[in-house]
Structure formats: structure tokens, C-alpha cells
Scaffold this motif. Sequence first.
Motif, PDB file in Angstrom:
ATOM      1  N   ASN A   1      69.892  18.938  47.145  1.00 39.56           N
ATOM      2  CA  ASN A   1      69.404  17.970  46.150  1.00 39.56           C
ATOM      3  C   ASN A   1      70.549  17.204  45.499  1.00 39.56           C
ATOM      4  O   ASN A   1      70.317  16.401  44.599  1.00 39.56           O
ATOM      5  CB  ASN A   1      68.671  18.709  45.016  1.00 39.56           C
TER       6      ASN A   1
ATOM      7  N   LEU B   1      61.281  22.014  43.406  1.00 39.24           N
ATOM      8  CA  LEU B   1      60.569  21.466  42.257  1.00 39.24           C
ATOM      9  C   LEU B   1      59.242  20.902  42.727  1.00 39.24           C
ATOM     10  O   LEU B   1      59.199  20.034  43.601  1.00 39.24           O
ATOM     11  CB  LEU B   1      61.431  20.339  41.669  1.00 39.24           C
TER      12      LEU B   1
ATOM     13  N   ILE C   1      55.710  16.549  39.576  1.00 42.27           N
ATOM     14  CA  ILE C   1      55.394  16.617  38.146  1.00 42.27           C
ATOM     15  C   ILE C   1      54.101  15.849  37.894  1.00 42.27           C
ATOM     16  O   ILE C   1      54.036  14.634  38.083  1.00 42.27           O
ATOM     17  CB  ILE C   1      56.565  16.060  37.301  1.00 42.27           C
TER      18      ILE C   1
ATOM     19  N   THR D   1      55.114   9.036  35.990  1.00 38.84           N
ATOM     20  CA  THR D   1      55.009   7.631  36.363  1.00 38.84           C
ATOM     21  C   THR D   1      56.273   7.162  37.086  1.00 38.84           C
ATOM     22  O   THR D   1      56.401   6.008  37.442  1.00 38.84           O
ATOM     23  CB  THR D   1      54.807   6.748  35.112  1.00 38.84           C
ATOM     24  N   HIS D   2      57.231   8.090  37.287  1.00 36.10           N
ATOM     25  CA  HIS D   2      58.487   7.746  37.963  1.00 36.10           C
ATOM     26  C   HIS D   2      58.216   7.519  39.448  1.00 36.10           C
ATOM     27  O   HIS D   2      57.489   8.278  40.077  1.00 36.10           O
ATOM     28  CB  HIS D   2      59.499   8.883  37.769  1.00 36.10           C
ATOM     29  N   MET D   3      58.814   6.472  40.017  1.00 34.64           N
ATOM     30  CA  MET D   3      58.529   6.115  41.405  1.00 34.64           C
ATOM     31  C   MET D   3      59.538   6.710  42.391  1.00 34.64           C
ATOM     32  O   MET D   3      59.425   6.486  43.593  1.00 34.64           O
ATOM     33  CB  MET D   3      58.490   4.590  41.561  1.00 34.64           C
ATOM     34  N   GLY D   4      60.572   7.418  41.914  1.00 33.99           N
ATOM     35  CA  GLY D   4      61.486   8.102  42.825  1.00 33.99           C
ATOM     36  C   GLY D   4      60.706   9.130  43.654  1.00 33.99           C
ATOM     37  O   GLY D   4      59.635   9.585  43.248  1.00 33.99           O
ATOM     38  N   GLU D   5      61.228   9.484  44.820  1.00 28.66           N
ATOM     39  CA  GLU D   5      60.527  10.387  45.729  1.00 28.66           C
ATOM     40  C   GLU D   5      60.372  11.788  45.136  1.00 28.66           C
ATOM     41  O   GLU D   5      61.302  12.295  44.506  1.00 28.66           O
ATOM     42  CB  GLU D   5      61.295  10.528  47.047  1.00 28.66           C
TER      43      GLU D   5
ATOM     44  N   ARG E   1      60.180  15.921  45.734  1.00 28.58           N
ATOM     45  CA  ARG E   1      60.928  16.780  46.644  1.00 28.58           C
ATOM     46  C   ARG E   1      60.198  16.892  47.978  1.00 28.58           C
ATOM     47  O   ARG E   1      60.813  16.871  49.048  1.00 28.58           O
ATOM     48  CB  ARG E   1      61.093  18.170  45.995  1.00 28.58           C
TER      49      ARG E   1
ATOM     50  N   THR F   1      58.238  14.718  49.424  1.00 29.32           N
ATOM     51  CA  THR F   1      58.433  13.483  50.201  1.00 29.32           C
ATOM     52  C   THR F   1      59.801  13.481  50.867  1.00 29.32           C
ATOM     53  O   THR F   1      59.956  13.092  52.030  1.00 29.32           O
ATOM     54  CB  THR F   1      58.308  12.247  49.288  1.00 29.32           C
ATOM     55  N   ARG F   2      60.812  13.943  50.125  1.00 27.13           N
ATOM     56  CA  ARG F   2      62.173  13.951  50.673  1.00 27.13           C
ATOM     57  C   ARG F   2      62.251  14.864  51.903  1.00 27.13           C
ATOM     58  O   ARG F   2      62.882  14.523  52.902  1.00 27.13           O
ATOM     59  CB  ARG F   2      63.163  14.452  49.607  1.00 27.13           C
ATOM     60  N   ILE F   3      61.622  16.024  51.808  1.00 25.76           N
ATOM     61  CA  ILE F   3      61.680  16.968  52.930  1.00 25.76           C
ATOM     62  C   ILE F   3      60.845  16.427  54.106  1.00 25.76           C
ATOM     63  O   ILE F   3      61.217  16.597  55.267  1.00 25.76           O
ATOM     64  CB  ILE F   3      61.255  18.387  52.483  1.00 25.76           C
TER      65      ILE F   3
END
Lengths: 235, 235
Positions: free
Chosen positions: B136, B161, B164, B168-172, B174, B176-178
Motif C-alpha cells: 500500500n 482495509l 469505507i 465520497t472519495h473517488m480514489g480506488e 483496496r 479495486t486495487r487488487i
Amino acid sequence: MKSIIIASTSTIHGSGYLEYLLDELAVHFKSAKEILFIPYARPGGISHDDYTNTAAKAFAKIGKTIKGIHECSSPEDAIENAQGIFVGGGNTFVLVSQLYKNNVLLPIKTAVTNGTPYLGTSAGSNICGLTMNTTNDMPIMYPPSFKTLGLVPFNINPHYLDPIEGSTHMGETRETRIKEFHAYNNQPVIGLREGSWITVTGNKRTLKGTLQARIFEYNKAPYEIETNSDLEFLK
Amino acid sequence: MKSIIIASTSTIHGSGYLEYLLDELAVHFKSAKEILFIPYARPGGISHDDYTNTAAKAFAKIGKTIKGIHECSSPEDAIENAQGIFVGGGNTFVLVSQLYKNNVLLPIKTAVTNGTPYLGTSAGSNICGLTMNTTNDMPIMYPPSFKTLGLVPFNINPHYLDPIEGSTHMGETRETRIKEFHAYNNQPVIGLREGSWITVTGNKRTLKGTLQARIFEYNKAPYEIETNSDLEFLK
């Protein structure tokens, strides 16, 4: 003359792809009928075609057509002849790997320095900085280098996230991560919150949107700057 | 016979450094009086000395002394002669760069394969996997390779993690990242929540702690496994 938009995110919560930026983009790309889209970052692993379609739908609303660089026989020629360039978000490690593999980093830098209007969102913004060392992405691919376009004399941290109050998670906050970056690097970093963007017009760099941005300078406590701030001090 | 603890985190919320693991560590390191500490990951950019002191204070509680590898004239000899090895958390890119620079990856692999008890937390756990592609951490340093120890036949995602709710946060996320990782790689990934750890005893691998872990296999929907699950299926 350089003409660049470096956006924290393509999409803000509760609104469509690029929607919050469309008025700005109509002006930014006013001289372009067709925009060259670079879908290499593949968010969520989607295909280049699907990603290009997403971009095309958004740009159709302001009367622009989109061509995906993956459809072009020579990516280098495509960049040289582009009326405008848009590098979309996704995974920065994948994006940078593909830019190196296709030998297009230098052509993009040359075209944009010579005045081809550029839009970057998220990973596409990250690469406007000196290096990709301040990306938030997972390193799912090993690029030949972390060096990027250097269209601005600092690093970008898109999707900047303030510490979550009351969180019990022990993973590093974004601020801690950037502090660790400055243990080994000395260029400034701008933490761009979602909904903020930077415009570069010639040598003039300005923070845009409704939010403040957070500035991290080597050996200095981080601090906030207001929207519409001039960013020439940051180098 | 391999004897390894791969912990998601050194510290759980509301408790001291390594505190939740000390009973387990007293058993794990029962044959060791002195443990070799590898502070290369430098959390928050702290010095090797300061980090080693933090580890020493925790291990003093179970009657063990700590020696920092940076104090040894030959890191390779230090590893070969170690009664136990602890690789602490911090930044995985910095850790892996330093492990390559000091030529100690292979010596650690050999020592641990031959039975030297090993503890990893966070970044020190990440490197037990096949590659560091599922860390991470922010890529603040460019390592010569993302290949790591491969002490287990899968990849680790520490500090796992869950999405959440209501964010409203648009970052990926965990997850999605995997998922993006699996667009380019096919080894399984275990998402280890804070407070979970894996024990490796010879060829037996087991999930420990009070929590479930999340398993990501190539071309399969992610799923949960219970604590005390046998992990031999994961390869």
C-alpha cells in the motif's frame, strides 16, 4: 505556449465522468475538433476500447470527437499530429510502463511544450510532475523508471485525502507518506483535493476549483493555499 | 524447518508497539537471546538507530536483546549468524531498495528456509510474498526489482482495509486495487486485517488472530476465510 489542465480526479462524487470540468474543457480545447486519448492507465483493468468509449461520451457533450492512441498505427505520429491530448486516470504504474514501452513520453513532452493542449486526470496528472514517486496507486507493474513528464517543477499528489478524524486504522496517512517522500527527495509536492485542478498557461501556473490545496515543501511544515493562488513560487 | 510470523501490523489501535503479539513472540523466539533487527523501512523517515530502539524496548519485555543490522560490519554475516530476524514496517519501496543494495535478500531467504525464526510486520510482511506488487506504500524510492523473498507462494496485502461505507472519495478501494493487480498478475493475494497474522511452520501455513482475512484469487470473486484456517490451498 504550454496549455495544460492537471486535475485531481476525472469524477467528483455524485456527478458524471468529467462533468464538473466540461465548461472549462470546452474553452481549453476550443481549437481541437478531435482529441487524442491515452487510455493506458486502464482503471479497474478495463480495456482500452471501453475506456476510450467512456471518454468519447463525455467529450461528445462539448462537440469533440475522441481517438484512442491504441487505434493508431504509430503512437508517436499520433501525438505529433494531435490537436489535443487527454491522459486518463487509472493505475500510474501501468500508465508509465506503457508510456515507456511505446516510446511516447518524450513526444508528449515535446508536443505539450510546443502548445498542444493537454488534460490529465489522476494518473494522467501525476505524470505531469517531475516523478511519479507521489502516486497513491498500487505498484502492480514495474516501470523502467519513475521519471515522468516534468511539465511542472514539482510533484503531484492527486486525490489528496485529509487524515480521517477518529480513524483507528494504523496505515499511514497521506501526510505521513509525503513526509517519508521528503526523507529521500527534495522537490515540492502539491496535494490536490478532488475537485481542484491546476492550469498551466505558458509559464503561469494557477490553482483552480473551489478548494484549498496542501503544499509540502522539503524541511517545512505543510500548509494550505487558497484557490486561484499563483503557483510560480513552487519549484 | 521454516518458522515465520507474517503480521499485518506492528501495532493495533490503543496498544503499544508489538504488544498484542508479545506472548506469541516469546514462544516464536524461545531459542533466541538476541534478535537481528532490520530497520531499513524507516517508518516516517526515522533513523535506523531510533527505530532499533523502539524494537529493543518492546523485545526487552520478553527478555530479548535487539541488534540493528546497520550496526554490523557485514550485513550478510549478521544474517547468517542471527538467532532470529525481525524486519519492521515502514515504506516497502525503501526497505526493498536497501535489501537489494546491501545484498541481503538471498541471505535472508536462505537463513529463514534453514530455520532461523523470522518476524515481519507490515512492509516486513509484504516482502515474505512473491513480489511487493501489492504493497500500500507510496513509491518514494525506485528499487531494482519488485521481486521479494517468496517465503510463501502468494502475495500479501497488509493493513487490509474494507471499503469505507458512505465514503465520497473517488480514489480506488483496496479491493479495486487488487482487482487491477489481477489484470496483469495471477498469484493469489491475502488481505490481512490489522490484528491478523500468518504463521508458517515448515510447510504448514495458518491464519491467526481474531479476524477473518480476505482472499483474492485470479479470475474468482474475493471471499473471506476464518481465523485458524489452513492456508495450504493458497498457491
